[in-house]
Enzyme design. Structure first.
Site, PDB file in Angstrom:
ATOM      1  N   ASP A  90      49.379  50.482  39.397  1.00 36.27           N
ATOM      2  CA  ASP A  90      49.780  49.395  38.482  1.00 36.27           C
ATOM      3  C   ASP A  90      50.593  49.912  37.288  1.00 36.27           C
ATOM      4  O   ASP A  90      50.089  50.692  36.499  1.00 36.27           O
ATOM      5  CB  ASP A  90      48.481  48.728  38.006  1.00 36.27           C
ATOM      6  CG  ASP A  90      48.673  47.619  36.989  1.00 36.27           C
ATOM      7  OD1 ASP A  90      49.828  47.261  36.681  1.00 36.27           O
ATOM      8  OD2 ASP A  90      47.636  47.096  36.508  1.00 36.27           O
ATOM      9  N   HIS A 122      45.374  45.575  31.926  1.00 34.83           N
ATOM     10  CA  HIS A 122      46.107  46.622  32.647  1.00 34.83           C
ATOM     11  C   HIS A 122      45.987  47.963  31.928  1.00 34.83           C
ATOM     12  O   HIS A 122      45.749  48.012  30.729  1.00 34.83           O
ATOM     13  CB  HIS A 122      47.577  46.223  32.767  1.00 34.83           C
ATOM     14  CG  HIS A 122      47.782  44.966  33.538  1.00 34.83           C
ATOM     15  ND1 HIS A 122      47.884  44.928  34.905  1.00 34.83           N
ATOM     16  CD2 HIS A 122      47.867  43.680  33.126  1.00 34.83           C
ATOM     17  CE1 HIS A 122      48.041  43.673  35.308  1.00 34.83           C
ATOM     18  NE2 HIS A 122      48.034  42.896  34.243  1.00 34.83           N
TER      19      HIS A 122
END
Lengths: 553, 553
Positions: free
Chosen positions: B193, B366
């Site tokens: 990610d 994130h």
């Protein structure tokens, strides 16, 4: 209006960032501070710029003594080419400010004779009952000033845009001493820049960017390309001096950069050491490590030089691997995606890109909370009006003022058009004047209103479907059509069957109307609109504009 | 394809934030990881959502063994209602993920039978030659997993979206131990990610937001209204527990908040202590200091509950002075202005607003750079492919991997559709499959293409001007018209003179054509278009779409 009464009337810049314009009235004298434009929000489809509604000034034109300018940014001077033809009063400003304004007027109003009057910091000019004094401040353009209006009731101090830069690039400090003097003697009203009121701490000195430039130039083996606002002449100056330090020649690309560098150089605000500046063609012939480029496009503007470099459409300069690009700006809210796209495209061309999120390539030109507190404590105003900011920023700035001990009833968070009236007894909101936005689209100033915008929005969302039919004026029978044409709705070749169904629906409506002998065109049209609107929504979940046209033959 | 060859084929999520979709092929087996949607950029006028082009999967449908889901966010599951009807393969996911998907499918495809298979972290399922393992990670939704594909060539580890939260709200840590085991044995490829790859440091724990909530509830004397993403169930949980702690009842407003709270509660992911939840009507009857509201609209979405509260259009709840509103989110790029407007409107209603710029009301889901490094060092992959991010983020993530010692030739910054082929000899780009975006507008999937978008853009900018004339099919003479109709161009009442000039221009063209006996309709139309286009640009600096319509009667 009686004397002994002061009115402060914001016409732009409150509840928004841009189109700054402030009227101050005392008796029958009005002085206007700044007259800027604003770039339209997304939903103002097709609009080029937005300017303040100055009908209050135009209606009271015999009272308007002057427009005084704090600095040369578009959001402070940009509306003048639209306003001066209706209100050709003396315009006061510093040399660079008026130099930039002159360029604009020549371009947009060739032949127009404006009454531009150059002033210097600490100058005082008389405008009716006002004595207008100019006080140097730091900002992201040279020659910025605050304005002190000496009125019969006391001093109204408008900071303009400012920051506190203790190490300014041109050595010209904000005039702490004059601000302190005014504060010592007593400021009646302070109007202060709220742009950064949400941010704690203080804004870094412009020199920090020069240090980043130095570091980047020192390490780069290829070309260095710097995109920044052309009017940030201190930054342009630093880039040129750093380039020279590392033995690079500097070329300039992009119309506004070329213009502003030329004006600033001519007026003595930009030092271009001999032999450093070269044309773009020459730069293209030099070894890569001897080249620096200054350019526009730091906001990702689609037609700017940097954006065209990123997409490969800028013929005079091609981005290649080894280039280092500095985007020396922060995206203005709304431009984030444009800038991000340019960064991505530059990376894809193999360049190294330094931008605000990852590198110290930009500092703000506006004051953070500690500077705002300093301004309030230095000037010690009785009344306080936060200006230049969206509503939440004004609110935050007002909170700061309260924290510093100003009396809540003396703090006015106002909207454009609201009159703040100050008398020896106190201050209060005292009604409104007409204020708001005037939309400029091409040559049209104010002719695009809500109806046109609403139509553009519908057209943008789902396009248009036009039904044309020719009816006999004698018999009412269909002579030709119905024809159906769509644009922006569905790709017609893929939707022929749908269009046939639309025609059948229209034919059925016409048959019914003819049968019922209800041949009122307005009725037929509204029936077509309603039927098709329902039908198309059911079939596509879209709502195109439906435009029935009947020709009588 | 021969065995001993592994292909990694991104179909979405590279060079963009959203519509994540990754195909992994080994021999004649394909496993797909996630299949999400994306919200359209501004310039995709009228488009509702964007989904990945999965024609590669549809063409190879006999090889597709499964779609495996990492978590239940729209950008990971949102395209399935469009894709599953073409590709009804088994879908694996954790319980909450499939619960959310089920809700979507019921709404968008009532009656559709999908083959949904629930898995738990550390479960392993066989899909052709792949063994698919699910590994718990932390994220801004519960029940998120990474996916390890055990292939004949080695382990392909896809992190999904993740963060490292050492103090997760539900106590479920990211499965460091399994990641370390895989790393110890050797991971062939890591896909990780990149959303926050530009950000240094690490992402704060979700608990930080709970602490902020506690502080706000402790100090507030009026209602507390919290807007957040409905799927951020940990945050919703914290808000409910804090509310209970301070003796408040909680009501829920906004369709998706009501839906998700109900699904999460039913599946056991949300603990609703007895007596805490009340209906909105009941909350309205309680004393203000006993009320908390959970709602949607943290992105300023125009139709959301919070936006309607801000504009006074939400009938069940009116914002009043004394209310405290927490916007517990960061604006997604492109939404900054929408959110800012909502904040301003809430302030204008006298509420206190806490938002990301001024208060610790949000943490990301994130990983920042330190977490990304941890993931790489824990799993020690031979090959590395940054995923989920715009190009500059992928580039930055790739740089991080290089800094940690991965070999540059083993790092692949790819675009959607590019095949990365891994064999025992090495990895390389090996061509492309068709990939890209499919635009969804209403019921139309893929029927809005460039022509429709280009037309919508022109219509949005300057509107349309329609010229209709009826010509005799026998003589070519004008039987009726020309009539001129415009929409979104100028406000017609103010432009009657202009419209008369337009008609005169059209008449002149028709006269010339009749005189020259050149009555080809296409010629007449193109002459009308060109003449009017020039004329209108000169007079208005606008370029409306010009649509000449000729009726033959």
């Amino acid at each position: 209006m009686r004397n002994g009464r002061l009115q402060i009337i914001p016409l732009g810049g409150l509840g928004e960032i841009g189109k700054n314009c402030m009227a101050v009235r005392c008796g029958n004298d009005i002085v206007v501070i700044d007259c800027g434009l604003m770039f339209p929000e997304e939903e103002l489809l097709g609009i080029d710029v937005v300017i303040p509604d100055v009908s209050y000034l135009v209606e009271n034109r015999q009272m308007v003594r002057a427009i005084v300018l704090t600095h040369g940014h578009e959001d402070h001077i940009g509306a003048l080419p639209y306003v001066l033809p209706q209100l050709n009063v003396p315009v006061y400003g510093t040399r660079l400010t008026l130099g930039l304004l002159e360029g604009k007027l020549e371009e947009q109003l060739p032949g127009f004779k404006a009454d531009l009057r150059v002033v210097k910091p600490r100058d005082v000019v008389e405008c009716g009952c006002f004595k207008v004094e100019f006080i140097r401040v730091s900002h992201s353009i040279p020659d910025a000033v605050a304005v002190a209006l000496h009125t019969p009731l006391g001093v109204v101090l408008h900071t303009g845009d400012f920051k506190v830069d203790h190490t300014p690039v041109d050595g010209e400090l904000i005039d702490f001493h004059r601000l302190a003097q005014l504060g010592e003697r007593g400021v009646l009203v302070l109007l202060s820049d709220s742009t950064n009121a949400e941010h704690t701490g203080y804004t870094m000195s412009e020199r920090v960017v020069g240090e980043t430039f130095d570091e980047v130039f020192r390490r780069s083996r290829g070309r260095v390309i710097i995109a920044t606002f052309a009017t940030n002449i201190h930054r342009v100056q630093q880039a040129i001096l750093v380039a020279q330090r590392y033995g690079r020649k500097v070329a300039v690309a992009g119309r506004s950069m070329v213009n502003v560098v030329s004006i600033a150089h001519k007026l003595g605000y930009l030092n271009l050491p001999q032999g450093v500046m070269v044309e773009l063609e020459e730069a293209n012939r030099l070894p890569r490590h001897q080249v620096a480029i200054l350019t526009t496009g730091s906001q990702g503007e689609p037609m700017s030089a940097l954006t065209r470099m990123a997409t490969g459409e800028f013929k005079q300069l091609e981005i290649i691997p080894g280039d280092t690009i500095i985007i020396s700006a922060v995206p203005i809210p709304g431009n984030e995606k444009l800038v991000a796209r340019v960064v991505d495209q530059l990376f894809k061309r193999g360049a190294m890109v330094l931008y605000e999120a990852v590198s110290a390539v930009h500092v703000s030109g506006h004051p953070c909370q500690e500077e705002l507190k300093l301004m309030i404590n230095l000037t010690r105003p009785r009344y306080f009006i936060p200006v230049h900011g969206e509503y939440r920023m004004l609110i935050r700035h007002a909170e700061l003022a309260r924290e510093l001990g100003l009396r809540p009833e003396n703090i006015f968070v106002a909207e454009n058009g609201q009159i703040i009236e100050i008398t020896p007894k106190g201050g209060r909101f005292a009604g409104r004047v007409s204020a708001g936005r005037v939309l400029v689209d091409g040559l049209g100033v104010g002719d695009v209103g809500n109806i046109v915008l609403r139509d553009r929005k519908q057209l943008a969302q789902d396009g248009i479907l036009i039904v044309v039919v020719a009816l006999s004026q004698e018999t009412g029978q269909v002579v030709a059509g119905p024809d159906v044409i769509s644009r922006g709705f569905v790709y017609v070749r893929e939707a022929e069957a749908l269009m046939e169904e639309v025609k059948a629906q229209v034919r059925a409506i016409l048959d019914r109307c003819i049968e019922r002998k209800s041949l009122e065109w307005a009725t037929i049209k509204s029936e077509v609109r309603e039927t098709l609107s329902r039908f198309l929504y059911e079939r596509t979940r879209r709502r195109p504009m439906i435009l029935p046209i009947i020709m009588g033959v």
